[in-house]
Design an enzyme around this catalytic site. Structure first.
Site, PDB file in Angstrom:
ATOM      1  N   TYR A 165     -10.136  11.077   3.798  1.00  0.00           N
ATOM      2  CA  TYR A 165      -8.888  11.583   3.947  1.00  0.00           C
ATOM      3  C   TYR A 165      -7.734  11.036   4.592  1.00  0.00           C
ATOM      4  O   TYR A 165      -6.496  10.901   3.891  1.00  0.00           O
ATOM      5  CB  TYR A 165      -9.066  12.913   4.306  1.00  0.00           C
ATOM      6  CG  TYR A 165      -7.804  14.175   4.149  1.00  0.00           C
ATOM      7  CD1 TYR A 165      -7.067  13.945   3.252  1.00  0.00           C
ATOM      8  CD2 TYR A 165      -7.497  15.170   5.144  1.00  0.00           C
ATOM      9  CE1 TYR A 165      -6.096  14.612   2.667  1.00  0.00           C
ATOM     10  CE2 TYR A 165      -6.541  15.991   4.729  1.00  0.00           C
ATOM     11  CZ  TYR A 165      -5.635  15.742   3.852  1.00  0.00           C
ATOM     12  OH  TYR A 165      -4.729  16.495   3.518  1.00  0.00           O
ATOM     13  N   GLU A 172      -1.212   6.776   0.718  1.00  0.00           N
ATOM     14  CA  GLU A 172      -0.090   7.413   0.174  1.00  0.00           C
ATOM     15  C   GLU A 172       1.429   7.086   0.783  1.00  0.00           C
ATOM     16  O   GLU A 172       2.390   6.915  -0.069  1.00  0.00           O
ATOM     17  CB  GLU A 172      -0.521   8.941  -0.010  1.00  0.00           C
ATOM     18  CG  GLU A 172      -1.715   9.008  -0.996  1.00  0.00           C
ATOM     19  CD  GLU A 172      -2.130  10.622  -0.720  1.00  0.00           C
ATOM     20  OE1 GLU A 172      -1.250  11.525  -0.436  1.00  0.00           O
ATOM     21  OE2 GLU A 172      -3.435  10.941  -1.036  1.00  0.00           O
TER      22      GLU A 172
END
Length: 241
Positions: A165, A172
């Protein structure tokens, strides 16, 4: 940004006195097929990454080898919102929509739209994180629906996110950051005044706001998953004692 917590399988609330009615046989069959297809799709992406890396001997520019299946199967996750909306999956529509749309947004509105960032290593960072996460996630839902969940998949589902994660979120954010100069230079998706709608939109500013939104949202989703891990893995430990 998307936490690996949205569902296309069944979930139960052990604390409730009244058991929630699960999906019917047809819905279960459909969900199994959907999750099998999505698992296979992300496996294709994983194989494509590995095969291209072995052929080129470099991890640079691997995005182009999996661009089409990545777009197809990531966009296919939009059906998860529909599943929640029609009630065959008991997950939150809002949370699922946020998780899915954030990835679809990054896939199409950033990586696809700003060609210059496709060469960035940060793209590979989130693609690898997404790929491993989704293979585990869709496998988890498939076996759960079939009532035959191997512990290794359950453990991976509630453990590997600890690394994957943050890895995905880092990729991102770096990708959005890399896109900013090109968006500002080209005015991509921006609307300037005057126009007949008397409306303006600055995509550059919007992307900055998206990056800022990670600050409050990432810790909440991450600690939620840690709490889920303690609850699920903790129950398994108690059973084994």
């Amino acid at each position: 940004m998307a936490a690996p917590a949205s569902g296309s399988g069944r979930s139960t609330d052990n604390g409730s006195q009244k058991k929630r009615r699960g999906p019917g046989a047809f819905a279960i069959a459909y969900l199994v097929i959907y999750n099998v297809i999505m698992t296979a799709g992300w496996l294709v992406i994983a194989v494509g990454l590995v095969r291209t890396y072995l052929a080129k001997g470099s991890y640079h520019h691997l995005y182009y080898s999996i661009e089409k299946p990545l777009k197809f199967f990531q966009t296919g996750a939009l059906l998860e919102i529909v599943h929640c909306a029609i009630g065959i999956v008991p997950s939150s529509v809002v949370l699922t929509a946020f998780q899915v749309l954030s990835r679809v947004f990054l896939t199409w509105a950033v990586t696809h739209s700003v060609k210059e960032v496709q060469n960035e290593d940060s793209v590979l960072l989130f693609v690898v994180a997404w790929t491993i996460t989704e293979i585990i996630r869709y496998s988890f839902y498939t076996f759960s629906l079939l009532n035959h969940l191997p512990y290794i998949i359950k453990w991976a589902r509630y453990t590997l996110f600890i690394v994957l994660y943050p890895m995905g979120v880092t990729g991102e954010l770096l990708t959005i950051y890399a896109a900013l100069p090109y968006v500002k230079q080209t005015g991509l998706y921006s609307i300037s005044l005057p126009n007949k709608y008397n409306f303006s939109f600055d995509y550059f500013t919007f992307l900055i706001l998206v990056m800022i939104s990670y600050i409050p949202l990432f810790p909440q989703l991450y600690f939620h998953m840690l709490h889920q891990r303690r609850k699920v893995i903790g129950v398994d430990r108690k059973k084994s004692d």
